[in-house]
Write a protein that holds these residues in place. Structure first.
Motif, PDB file in Angstrom:
ATOM      1  N   SER A 135     -20.935 -21.669  43.511  1.00  0.00           N
ATOM      2  CA  SER A 135     -22.144 -20.832  43.664  1.00  0.00           C
ATOM      3  C   SER A 135     -23.085 -21.307  44.766  1.00  0.00           C
ATOM      4  N   GLY A 136     -22.715 -22.382  45.472  1.00  0.00           N
ATOM      5  CA  GLY A 136     -23.506 -22.814  46.616  1.00  0.00           C
ATOM      6  C   GLY A 136     -24.735 -23.636  46.295  1.00  0.00           C
ATOM      7  N   GLU A 137     -25.017 -23.857  45.037  1.00  0.00           N
ATOM      8  CA  GLU A 137     -26.190 -24.661  44.675  1.00  0.00           C
ATOM      9  C   GLU A 137     -25.963 -26.123  45.039  1.00  0.00           C
ATOM     10  N   LEU A 138     -27.025 -26.779  45.517  1.00  0.00           N
ATOM     11  CA  LEU A 138     -26.911 -28.159  45.997  1.00  0.00           C
ATOM     12  C   LEU A 138     -27.619 -29.119  45.045  1.00  0.00           C
ATOM     13  N   ARG A 139     -27.161 -29.133  43.810  1.00  0.00           N
ATOM     14  CA  ARG A 139     -27.711 -30.049  42.816  1.00  0.00           C
ATOM     15  C   ARG A 139     -26.626 -30.379  41.792  1.00  0.00           C
ATOM     16  N   VAL A 140     -26.833 -31.480  41.044  1.00  0.00           N
ATOM     17  CA  VAL A 140     -25.808 -31.911  40.091  1.00  0.00           C
ATOM     18  C   VAL A 140     -26.144 -31.538  38.651  1.00  0.00           C
ATOM     19  N   SER A 141     -27.340 -31.007  38.415  1.00  0.00           N
ATOM     20  CA  SER A 141     -27.678 -30.362  37.136  1.00  0.00           C
ATOM     21  C   SER A 141     -27.416 -31.218  35.899  1.00  0.00           C
ATOM     22  N   ASN A 142     -27.817 -32.479  35.964  1.00  0.00           N
ATOM     23  CA  ASN A 142     -27.743 -33.349  34.787  1.00  0.00           C
ATOM     24  C   ASN A 142     -26.307 -33.523  34.291  1.00  0.00           C
ATOM     25  N   PHE A 143     -25.380 -33.612  35.228  1.00  0.00           N
ATOM     26  CA  PHE A 143     -23.954 -33.718  34.894  1.00  0.00           C
ATOM     27  C   PHE A 143     -23.400 -35.060  35.358  1.00  0.00           C
ATOM     28  N   LEU A 144     -22.959 -35.878  34.417  1.00  0.00           N
ATOM     29  CA  LEU A 144     -22.276 -37.151  34.717  1.00  0.00           C
ATOM     30  C   LEU A 144     -23.037 -37.996  35.746  1.00  0.00           C
ATOM     31  N   LEU A 145     -24.347 -38.134  35.557  1.00  0.00           N
ATOM     32  CA  LEU A 145     -25.166 -38.808  36.556  1.00  0.00           C
ATOM     33  C   LEU A 145     -24.722 -40.240  36.825  1.00  0.00           C
ATOM     34  N   TRP A 146     -24.360 -40.964  35.800  1.00  0.00           N
ATOM     35  CA  TRP A 146     -23.869 -42.329  35.983  1.00  0.00           C
ATOM     36  C   TRP A 146     -22.496 -42.319  36.648  1.00  0.00           C
ATOM     37  N   GLN A 147     -21.621 -41.467  36.161  1.00  0.00           N
ATOM     38  CA  GLN A 147     -20.211 -41.497  36.552  1.00  0.00           C
ATOM     39  C   GLN A 147     -19.964 -41.011  37.977  1.00  0.00           C
ATOM     40  N   ILE A 148     -20.832 -40.159  38.534  1.00  0.00           N
ATOM     41  CA  ILE A 148     -20.570 -39.607  39.872  1.00  0.00           C
ATOM     42  C   ILE A 148     -21.283 -40.398  40.976  1.00  0.00           C
ATOM     43  N   SER A 149     -21.672 -41.623  40.668  1.00  0.00           N
ATOM     44  CA  SER A 149     -22.404 -42.433  41.649  1.00  0.00           C
ATOM     45  C   SER A 149     -21.716 -42.495  43.004  1.00  0.00           C
ATOM     46  N   TYR A 150     -20.385 -42.559  43.006  1.00  0.00           N
ATOM     47  CA  TYR A 150     -19.642 -42.642  44.266  1.00  0.00           C
ATOM     48  C   TYR A 150     -18.616 -41.518  44.413  1.00  0.00           C
ATOM     49  N   SER A 151     -18.802 -40.447  43.681  1.00  0.00           N
ATOM     50  CA  SER A 151     -17.876 -39.317  43.800  1.00  0.00           C
ATOM     51  C   SER A 151     -18.090 -38.586  45.119  1.00  0.00           C
ATOM     52  N   GLU A 152     -17.009 -38.100  45.690  1.00  0.00           N
ATOM     53  CA  GLU A 152     -17.105 -37.202  46.830  1.00  0.00           C
ATOM     54  C   GLU A 152     -17.481 -35.818  46.295  1.00  0.00           C
ATOM     55  N   ILE A 153     -18.309 -35.091  47.039  1.00  0.00           N
ATOM     56  CA  ILE A 153     -18.812 -33.802  46.569  1.00  0.00           C
ATOM     57  C   ILE A 153     -18.368 -32.690  47.509  1.00  0.00           C
ATOM     58  N   VAL A 154     -17.853 -31.615  46.939  1.00  0.00           N
ATOM     59  CA  VAL A 154     -17.467 -30.435  47.708  1.00  0.00           C
ATOM     60  C   VAL A 154     -18.140 -29.226  47.070  1.00  0.00           C
ATOM     61  N   ILE A 155     -18.863 -28.455  47.883  1.00  0.00           N
ATOM     62  CA  ILE A 155     -19.596 -27.290  47.403  1.00  0.00           C
ATOM     63  C   ILE A 155     -18.909 -26.008  47.889  1.00  0.00           C
ATOM     64  N   PHE A 156     -18.744 -25.058  46.972  1.00  0.00           N
ATOM     65  CA  PHE A 156     -18.237 -23.732  47.328  1.00  0.00           C
ATOM     66  C   PHE A 156     -19.339 -22.712  47.102  1.00  0.00           C
ATOM     67  N   LYS A 157     -19.497 -21.785  48.021  1.00  0.00           N
ATOM     68  CA  LYS A 157     -20.528 -20.757  47.884  1.00  0.00           C
ATOM     69  C   LYS A 157     -20.132 -19.685  46.877  1.00  0.00           C
ATOM     70  N   LYS A 158     -18.853 -19.498  46.656  1.00  0.00           N
ATOM     71  CA  LYS A 158     -18.399 -18.448  45.745  1.00  0.00           C
ATOM     72  C   LYS A 158     -18.751 -18.784  44.305  1.00  0.00           C
ATOM     73  N   PHE A 159     -18.891 -17.731  43.497  1.00  0.00           N
ATOM     74  CA  PHE A 159     -19.186 -17.917  42.085  1.00  0.00           C
ATOM     75  C   PHE A 159     -17.927 -18.367  41.348  1.00  0.00           C
ATOM     76  N   TRP A 160     -18.121 -18.976  40.178  1.00  0.00           N
ATOM     77  CA  TRP A 160     -16.998 -19.561  39.448  1.00  0.00           C
ATOM     78  C   TRP A 160     -15.869 -18.566  39.159  1.00  0.00           C
ATOM     79  N   PRO A 161     -16.127 -17.333  38.741  1.00  0.00           N
ATOM     80  CA  PRO A 161     -15.005 -16.428  38.472  1.00  0.00           C
ATOM     81  C   PRO A 161     -14.155 -16.121  39.708  1.00  0.00           C
ATOM     82  N   ASP A 162     -14.691 -16.380  40.898  1.00  0.00           N
ATOM     83  CA  ASP A 162     -13.940 -16.158  42.138  1.00  0.00           C
ATOM     84  C   ASP A 162     -13.251 -17.427  42.630  1.00  0.00           C
ATOM     85  N   PHE A 163     -13.332 -18.483  41.858  1.00  0.00           N
ATOM     86  CA  PHE A 163     -12.721 -19.764  42.225  1.00  0.00           C
ATOM     87  C   PHE A 163     -11.295 -19.794  41.670  1.00  0.00           C
ATOM     88  N   HIS A 164     -10.317 -19.983  42.564  1.00  0.00           N
ATOM     89  CA  HIS A 164      -8.914 -19.899  42.158  1.00  0.00           C
ATOM     90  C   HIS A 164      -8.149 -21.161  42.559  1.00  0.00           C
TER      91      HIS A 164
END
Length: 235
Positions: free
Chosen positions: A185-214
């Motif tokens: 959905s293109g949002e640039l935030r992590v929304s209180n999700f796995l804050l500790w665990q994603i400390s060094y995760s690589e992040i990839v953002i898609f602009k499409k909405f979830w139902p269009d993600f295949h």
């Protein structure tokens, strides 16, 4: 991609179901229903790639504040997913797990969830982790509280609490941290999700909405991950 460049653990913030439905003049529940198909495709893509863990942000602790009708529809959709997909998970050798404040789920939903988790417990291919009634801040507070109680009881020396000790009190104690975090959905935030665990995760953002993600989109995210050099704070 080489085996070494494949993320061991992918975490996904599945965002945009409601907006997908709104664009089509449909009720929000139809967006959630369409999003369930994207879940199926991502599970299949992860199995094909050889990913070991897939964590999906399915329902946040804040989602309880949504209209009662929408929450009810989401719980019904979760129950339907658990009923209809349990056999498929067995055939695909996928183990189901769940993290979050599971005691807040409706009793019937919790029973169906526990049944599916128990049924798939012996599967060894991919571990599918559903984050349900989940909030990372709450998870971290609970871990801190647990350590404080043990320290007060003399069971643990506060001076010896380190990163590994703290991580052992999280919901994900026996799950490796995500290598790759995907958000739709293109949002640039992590929304209180796995804050500790994603400390060094690589992040990839898609602009499409979830139902269009295949499947192709998950493959694209994995390809992008393989091109990155993970330094973990080093040069």
């Amino acid at each position: 991609m080489s085996e070494s460049s494949i993320p061991r653990h992918i975490a996904i913030i599945m965002d945009g179901n409601g907006r997908w439905a709104k664009e089509r003049g449909l009720p929000r529940r139809e967006g959630h229903r369409a999003g369930a198909e994207s879940v199926r495709e991502c599970v299949e893509a992860c199995k094909e790639l050889g990913v070991q863990y897939l964590t999906l942000y399915a329902f946040s602790s804040e989602n309880w504040n949504r209209p009662i009708a929408e929450v009810t529809a989401l719980m019904a959709l979760l129950e339907r997913f658990l009923e209809e997909k349990a056999e498929e998970l067995m055939k695909q050798n996928v183990r189901l797990r769940a993290i979050g404040h599971l005691d807040r789920l409706p009793a019937r939903t919790r029973r169906k969830l526990d049944k599916a988790i128990d049924r798939t417990a012996g599967n060894t291919s991919l571990t599918l982790v559903l984050a349900l009634s989940y909030g990372a801040r709450e998870e971290i507070v609970e871990a801190a509280r647990s350590l404080a109680i043990d320290a007060a009881a003399g069971k643990i020396d506060p001076a010896k609490i380190d990163i590994a000790t703290f991580a052992s009190r999280l919901y994900t104690a026996d799950i490796p941290d995500p290598d790759l975090l995907v958000r739709t959905s293109g949002e640039l935030r992590v929304s209180n999700f796995l804050l500790w665990q994603i400390s060094y995760s690589e992040i990839v953002i898609f602009k499409k909405f979830w139902p269009d993600f295949h499947q192709a989109d998950l493959f694209e995210a994995a390809q992008e991950y393989s091109r990155r050099h993970r330094r973990f704070g080093a040069l």
